[in-house]
Scaffold this motif. Structure first.
Motif, PDB file in Angstrom:
ATOM      1  N   GLN A  54     -23.408 -55.233  22.224  1.00 33.81           N
ATOM      2  CA  GLN A  54     -22.472 -56.369  22.277  1.00 33.81           C
ATOM      3  C   GLN A  54     -22.947 -57.507  21.367  1.00 33.81           C
ATOM      4  O   GLN A  54     -22.145 -58.145  20.692  1.00 33.81           O
TER       5      GLN A  54
ATOM      6  N   GLN B 234     -26.349 -49.218  31.209  1.00 31.58           N
ATOM      7  CA  GLN B 234     -26.615 -48.727  29.855  1.00 31.58           C
ATOM      8  C   GLN B 234     -27.670 -49.646  29.232  1.00 31.58           C
ATOM      9  O   GLN B 234     -27.406 -50.834  29.018  1.00 31.58           O
TER      10      GLN B 234
ATOM     11  N   GLN C  30     -26.384 -54.687  25.894  1.00 31.75           N
ATOM     12  CA  GLN C  30     -26.396 -56.059  25.382  1.00 31.75           C
ATOM     13  C   GLN C  30     -26.681 -56.087  23.886  1.00 31.75           C
ATOM     14  O   GLN C  30     -26.149 -56.925  23.166  1.00 31.75           O
TER      15      GLN C  30
ATOM     16  N   PRO D 118     -22.307 -46.018  33.921  1.00 37.21           N
ATOM     17  CA  PRO D 118     -23.706 -46.263  34.318  1.00 37.21           C
ATOM     18  C   PRO D 118     -24.277 -47.520  33.679  1.00 37.21           C
ATOM     19  O   PRO D 118     -23.718 -48.057  32.721  1.00 37.21           O
TER      20      PRO D 118
ATOM     21  N   ASN E 120     -19.003 -50.141  37.795  1.00 34.36           N
ATOM     22  CA  ASN E 120     -19.790 -50.386  36.579  1.00 34.36           C
ATOM     23  C   ASN E 120     -21.256 -50.628  36.928  1.00 34.36           C
ATOM     24  O   ASN E 120     -21.581 -51.034  38.037  1.00 34.36           O
ATOM     25  N   ARG E 121     -22.115 -50.398  35.966  1.00 30.05           N
ATOM     26  CA  ARG E 121     -23.575 -50.583  36.092  1.00 30.05           C
ATOM     27  C   ARG E 121     -24.154 -49.720  37.191  1.00 30.05           C
ATOM     28  O   ARG E 121     -25.002 -50.157  37.979  1.00 30.05           O
TER      29      ARG E 121
ATOM     30  N   GLY F  66     -18.052 -62.970  39.276  1.00 27.76           N
ATOM     31  CA  GLY F  66     -18.457 -63.066  37.874  1.00 27.76           C
ATOM     32  C   GLY F  66     -19.529 -62.053  37.509  1.00 27.76           C
ATOM     33  O   GLY F  66     -20.262 -61.569  38.375  1.00 27.76           O
ATOM     34  N   GLY F  67     -19.595 -61.719  36.246  1.00 31.22           N
ATOM     35  CA  GLY F  67     -20.701 -60.930  35.715  1.00 31.22           C
ATOM     36  C   GLY F  67     -20.730 -59.464  36.116  1.00 31.22           C
ATOM     37  O   GLY F  67     -21.749 -58.806  35.944  1.00 31.22           O
ATOM     38  N   VAL F  68     -19.622 -58.933  36.643  1.00 31.50           N
ATOM     39  CA  VAL F  68     -19.642 -57.526  37.101  1.00 31.50           C
ATOM     40  C   VAL F  68     -19.313 -56.550  35.968  1.00 31.50           C
ATOM     41  O   VAL F  68     -19.488 -55.342  36.117  1.00 31.50           O
ATOM     42  N   GLY F  69     -18.810 -57.077  34.843  1.00 32.65           N
ATOM     43  CA  GLY F  69     -18.554 -56.202  33.700  1.00 32.65           C
ATOM     44  C   GLY F  69     -17.101 -56.142  33.241  1.00 32.65           C
ATOM     45  O   GLY F  69     -16.713 -55.200  32.547  1.00 32.65           O
ATOM     46  N   LYS F  70     -16.298 -57.164  33.559  1.00 37.20           N
ATOM     47  CA  LYS F  70     -14.891 -57.155  33.099  1.00 37.20           C
ATOM     48  C   LYS F  70     -14.815 -57.068  31.575  1.00 37.20           C
ATOM     49  O   LYS F  70     -14.092 -56.247  31.022  1.00 37.20           O
ATOM     50  N   THR F  71     -15.578 -57.956  30.918  1.00 34.67           N
ATOM     51  CA  THR F  71     -15.514 -57.983  29.455  1.00 34.67           C
ATOM     52  C   THR F  71     -16.060 -56.681  28.881  1.00 34.67           C
ATOM     53  O   THR F  71     -15.510 -56.131  27.916  1.00 34.67           O
ATOM     54  N   SER F  72     -17.111 -56.157  29.493  1.00 34.28           N
ATOM     55  CA  SER F  72     -17.699 -54.909  29.000  1.00 34.28           C
ATOM     56  C   SER F  72     -16.727 -53.741  29.161  1.00 34.28           C
ATOM     57  O   SER F  72     -16.608 -52.897  28.265  1.00 34.28           O
TER      58      SER F  72
HETATM   59  N1  LIG Z   1     -22.751 -50.824  32.132  1.00 37.64           N
HETATM   60  C1  LIG Z   1     -23.567 -51.817  31.777  1.00 37.64           C
HETATM   61  N2  LIG Z   1     -24.870 -51.560  31.463  1.00 37.64           N
HETATM   62  C2  LIG Z   1     -25.716 -52.555  31.111  1.00 37.64           C
HETATM   63  N3  LIG Z   1     -25.366 -53.841  31.033  1.00 37.64           N
HETATM   64  C3  LIG Z   1     -24.093 -54.171  31.345  1.00 37.64           C
HETATM   65  C4  LIG Z   1     -23.140 -53.183  31.724  1.00 37.64           C
HETATM   66  N4  LIG Z   1     -21.965 -53.811  31.972  1.00 37.64           N
HETATM   67  C5  LIG Z   1     -22.179 -55.114  31.751  1.00 37.64           C
HETATM   68  N5  LIG Z   1     -23.453 -55.346  31.382  1.00 37.64           N
HETATM   69  C6  LIG Z   1     -24.069 -56.642  31.042  1.00 37.64           C
HETATM   70  O1  LIG Z   1     -23.889 -57.501  32.162  1.00 37.64           O
HETATM   71  C7  LIG Z   1     -23.568 -58.811  31.737  1.00 37.64           C
HETATM   72  C8  LIG Z   1     -22.215 -59.203  32.337  1.00 37.64           C
HETATM   73  O2  LIG Z   1     -21.239 -58.332  31.777  1.00 37.64           O
HETATM   74  P1  LIG Z   1     -19.812 -58.880  31.367  1.00 37.64           P
HETATM   75  O3  LIG Z   1     -19.933 -60.112  30.535  1.00 37.64           O
HETATM   76  O4  LIG Z   1     -19.063 -57.739  30.803  1.00 37.64           O
HETATM   77  O5  LIG Z   1     -19.254 -59.258  32.807  1.00 37.64           O
HETATM   78  P2  LIG Z   1     -17.972 -60.134  33.157  1.00 37.64           P
HETATM   79  O6  LIG Z   1     -17.478 -59.664  34.489  1.00 37.64           O
HETATM   80  O7  LIG Z   1     -17.010 -60.129  32.035  1.00 37.64           O
HETATM   81  O8  LIG Z   1     -18.642 -61.573  33.282  1.00 37.64           O
HETATM   82  P3  LIG Z   1     -17.835 -62.960  33.482  1.00 37.64           P
HETATM   83  O9  LIG Z   1     -17.400 -62.965  34.918  1.00 37.64           O
HETATM   84  O10 LIG Z   1     -18.868 -63.999  33.170  1.00 37.64           O
HETATM   85  O11 LIG Z   1     -16.690 -62.952  32.535  1.00 37.64           O
HETATM   86  C9  LIG Z   1     -23.550 -58.790  30.205  1.00 37.64           C
HETATM   87  O12 LIG Z   1     -24.803 -59.259  29.755  1.00 37.64           O
HETATM   88  C10 LIG Z   1     -23.384 -57.318  29.872  1.00 37.64           C
HETATM   89  O13 LIG Z   1     -23.992 -56.985  28.647  1.00 37.64           O
END
Ligand SMILES: Nc1ncnc2c1ncn2[C@@H]1O[C@H](COP(=O)(O)OP(=O)(O)OP(=O)(O)O)[C@@H](O)[C@H]1O
Ligand SMILES: [Mg+2]
Length: 291
Positions: A245, A238, A242, A236, A206-207, A11-17
């Motif tokens: 978004q 960024q 947030q 990178p 990501n990140r 979770g939280g690795v940035g899929k939605t982003s």
């Molecule tokens: N490249 C980035 N730079 C800065 N912040 C980021 C970046 N990518 C994601 N984030 C932040 O990290 C958090 C998690 O990102 P995101 O919701 O996209 O992950 P996810 O994999 O979809 O999470 P989940 O597993 O809960 O669905 C969010 O607060 C998002 O704004």
């Protein structure tokens, strides 16, 4: 039409982003796109600024997939209106109309907690086909992006069944890299059993923090583990992500150089994802003027 799932075990690795970054690039390029928000938390729907009326959410469409009428139940992303306003503010109205932006399509099959009923580990073959059946009505799109929840349970597997490609998202850290390897193995097994045409489109790092020795080490580890499947460019960390978004804006319409730079990275990532050999079919990139 290409259907691409964006998945990860973690979770939280940035899929939605990554999903929304790619959607933003697709909108800017004039590629008619549908985002399917398959995560019960519905983060993609929030980020895409949808205001549903009486449309069915994706959970309810999955419940009766043959009667879902996808075209009647998708909701346009609020970004489409931003793109129009931006185009006008920049004095691009004529150019925008000529290049097709006035008819740009970015729709959302809206997420809801209701999808959670399908996120079981034991989903049968018939249930796995529910999303494919809903997407049979997706005739107006060139690209469908499916934002998956952070597990390999029923919803992610349902997304894979309906997809041509799976993109994995990973942060360059120990646990994330290990999770990506496990997910790759799960995709191979799933292909053998359920979806012979499914291919891993690659891994998005990501990140990424350029000054971090740990990230540099993990990225080179990922390169040696996954070879060409590690997609470029990397995304990178960024600082204002947030904020963007939270404002339900697309990266392509956010002011400032850092957003412009990130938008360019997502443009390149989208191209590499859709055309891994570097050859875009004639006429696929239409609408550079939106930026
Ligand atoms: N490249 C980035 N730079 C800065 N912040 C980021 C970046 N990518 C994601 N984030 C932040 O990290 C958090 C998690 O990102 P995101 O919701 O996209 O992950 P996810 O994999 O979809 O999470 P989940 O597993 O809960 O669905 C969010 O607060 C998002 O704004
Ligand atoms: Mg998410």
């Amino acid at each position: 039409m290409q259907v691409v799932s964006i998945s990860s075990l973690k979770g939280g690795v940035g899929k939605t982003s990554v999903t929304t970054g790619l959607a933003s690039a697709a909108l800017a390029a004039g590629i008619p796109t549908l985002v399917v928000d398959l995560d019960p938390h519905a983060d993609a729907s929030t980020a895409l600024g949808v205001s549903p009326d009486d449309q069915l959410d994706i959970g309810r469409m999955l419940r009766s997939p043959r009667r879902a009428h996808l075209a009647d139940n998708v909701v346009p992303s609020g970004w489409v209106e931003h793109a129009r306003i931006n185009g006008r503010a920049n004095g691009n109205a004529n150019r925008t109309r000529q290049s097709g932006a006035a008819t740009s399509v970015l729709d959302v099959a809206v997420g809801s907690a209701y999808t959670g009923i399908y996120d079981r580990p034991d989903l049968g073959r018939r249930d796995l086909r529910r999303l494919s059946t809903v997407l049979a009505g997706a005739t107006n799109y060139e690209l469908v992006l499916v934002d998956c929840p952070p597990s390999l349970n029923g919803l992610t597997r349902m997304a894979w069944s309906a997809s041509d490609k799976v993109t994995l998202v990973a942060e360059p850290g120990l646990f994330s890299v290990a999770g990506t390897e496990r997910t790759m193995r799960a995709i191979q097994l799933f292909r053998q059993e359920f979806a012979p045409n499914l291919s891993p489109a690659g891994i998005v790092a990501n990140r990424v923090r350029s000054g971090s020795a740990e990230h540099t080490f993990r990225l080179s580890e990922m390169e040696s583990m996954f070879g060409q499947l590690l997609l470029s460019p990397h995304i990178p960390e960024q600082a204002n992500w947030q904020q963007i978004q939270g404002a339900a804006h697309s990266i392509h319409h956010w002011p400032g150089d850092s957003a412009k730079n990130a938008a360019g990275l997502f443009d390149a990532l989208l191209q590499n994802l859709l055309h891994p050999n570097g050859v875009a079919p004639a006429g696929t990139v239409r609408n550079r003027s939106l930026r």
